[in-house]
Scaffold this motif. Structure first.
Motif, short mmCIF file in Angstrom:
data_model
loop_
_atom_site.label_atom_id
_atom_site.label_comp_id
_atom_site.label_asym_id
_atom_site.label_seq_id
_atom_site.Cartn_x
_atom_site.Cartn_y
_atom_site.Cartn_z
N LEU A 19 4.70 2.59 -12.80
CA LEU A 19 3.96 1.67 -11.92
C LEU A 19 4.46 1.77 -10.48
O LEU A 19 3.66 1.66 -9.54
N GLU A 20 5.74 1.96 -10.30
CA GLU A 20 6.28 2.16 -8.95
C GLU A 20 5.72 3.43 -8.32
O GLU A 20 5.35 3.44 -7.14
N TRP A 21 5.65 4.51 -9.11
CA TRP A 21 5.09 5.77 -8.61
C TRP A 21 3.62 5.59 -8.22
O TRP A 21 3.17 6.12 -7.21
N ILE A 22 2.90 4.86 -9.03
CA ILE A 22 1.48 4.63 -8.78
C ILE A 22 1.30 3.88 -7.48
O ILE A 22 0.49 4.27 -6.62
N GLU A 23 2.04 2.80 -7.32
CA GLU A 23 1.92 2.00 -6.10
C GLU A 23 2.31 2.81 -4.87
O GLU A 23 1.66 2.72 -3.83
N ALA A 24 3.36 3.62 -4.99
CA ALA A 24 3.77 4.48 -3.88
C ALA A 24 2.69 5.51 -3.56
O ALA A 24 2.42 5.81 -2.38
N SER A 25 2.05 6.03 -4.59
CA SER A 25 0.99 7.04 -4.41
C SER A 25 -0.23 6.48 -3.70
O SER A 25 -0.97 7.22 -3.05
N LYS A 26 -0.46 5.18 -3.85
CA LYS A 26 -1.62 4.56 -3.21
C LYS A 26 -1.52 4.59 -1.70
O LYS A 26 -2.53 4.61 -1.01
N THR A 27 -0.29 4.60 -1.18
CA THR A 27 -0.12 4.64 0.28
C THR A 27 0.35 6.01 0.79
O THR A 27 0.16 6.32 1.95
N ASP A 28 0.94 6.81 -0.09
CA ASP A 28 1.43 8.13 0.30
C ASP A 28 1.14 9.14 -0.81
O ASP A 28 1.83 9.15 -1.84
N SER A 71 -8.64 8.99 -6.41
CA SER A 71 -9.04 7.65 -6.86
C SER A 71 -7.87 6.74 -7.20
O SER A 71 -8.09 5.65 -7.75
N ILE A 72 -6.67 7.15 -6.90
CA ILE A 72 -5.50 6.36 -7.29
C ILE A 72 -5.56 4.93 -6.76
O ILE A 72 -5.09 4.00 -7.41
N HIS A 73 -6.19 4.75 -5.62
CA HIS A 73 -6.30 3.40 -5.04
C HIS A 73 -7.14 2.47 -5.91
O HIS A 73 -7.03 1.25 -5.80
N LYS A 74 -7.97 3.03 -6.79
CA LYS A 74 -8.81 2.23 -7.69
C LYS A 74 -8.10 1.88 -9.00
O LYS A 74 -8.59 1.04 -9.75
#
Length: 190
Positions: A19-28, A71-74
């Motif tokens: 989940l941390e990787w996902i959240e980080a991927s949403k911005t970078d 689509s990671i932001h979704k």
């Protein structure tokens, strides 16, 4: 971070890290690397089993990860590993490929997996019944075969199957029961 009730094939700490990787991927987008490395092989195998060609599987898996990154932001966490979302994308890519090329899908299975299905039907797992089951698989609709494959050949939980197929868990169970009954009827009526 959210802790998971149903862990599937991961620990709670692994899902929290994910989940941390996902959240980080949403911005970078550069932060998507760990997710790619963690799931590339699993998604590749999933696709390869369904298309039967290594080079084609590599192309489709690339499409999956490009679409996932775009689509990671979704993405929204729903209590199952990120892989369920990737499998949804992979499933869509496989279906798009088969429709565009008017090809049927490939199913890969081992004898022990067939024996498990025959056992679920409360039948003997002798050679005759295994052969009848193989013949019966040819009579299943692609959606039925896919559900059977996920549940018995890939050992996915009903919750995970329901996430991938985007259906309710109860619906997945009912459909699986009907598929087993259909196969049992095919075996008994031969």
């Amino acid at each position: 971070m959210k802790t998971v009730n149903a862990l599937y094939h991961q620990t709670a700490s692994a899902i929290d890290e994910e989940l941390e990787w996902i959240e980080a991927s949403k911005t970078d987008p550069k932060q998507f690397g760990p997710l790619y490395r963690k799931y590339y092989t699993d998604i590749f195998r999933y696709i390869w089993k369904r298309v039967g060609e290594e080079e084609l599987a590599a192309t489709l898996v690339s499409n999956v990860f490009v679409k996932a990154l775009q689509s990671i932001h979704k993405y929204t966490y729903r209590g199952v590993p990120f892989s369920a979302w990737l499998y949804q994308i992979a499933r869509n890519e496989i279906n798009l490929f088969h429709r565009a090329n008017q090809r049927s899908r490939t199913v890969t299975m081992e004898t022990y997996q067939l024996k498990e299905v025959v056992s679920e039907m409360n039948e003997d797992d002798n050679e005759e019944n295994l052969q009848l089951l193989l013949n019966g698989l040819e009579h299943l609709q692609p959606e039925e075969l896919e559900l059977l494959e996920m549940r018995y050949f890939e050992k996915r939980s009903f919750k995970e199957v329901s996430e991938i197929l985007q259906i309710k868990e109860g619906t997945a169970k009912v459909k699986m029961h009907r598929i087993i009954q259909k196969l049992k009827d095919l075996i008994l009526n031969v």
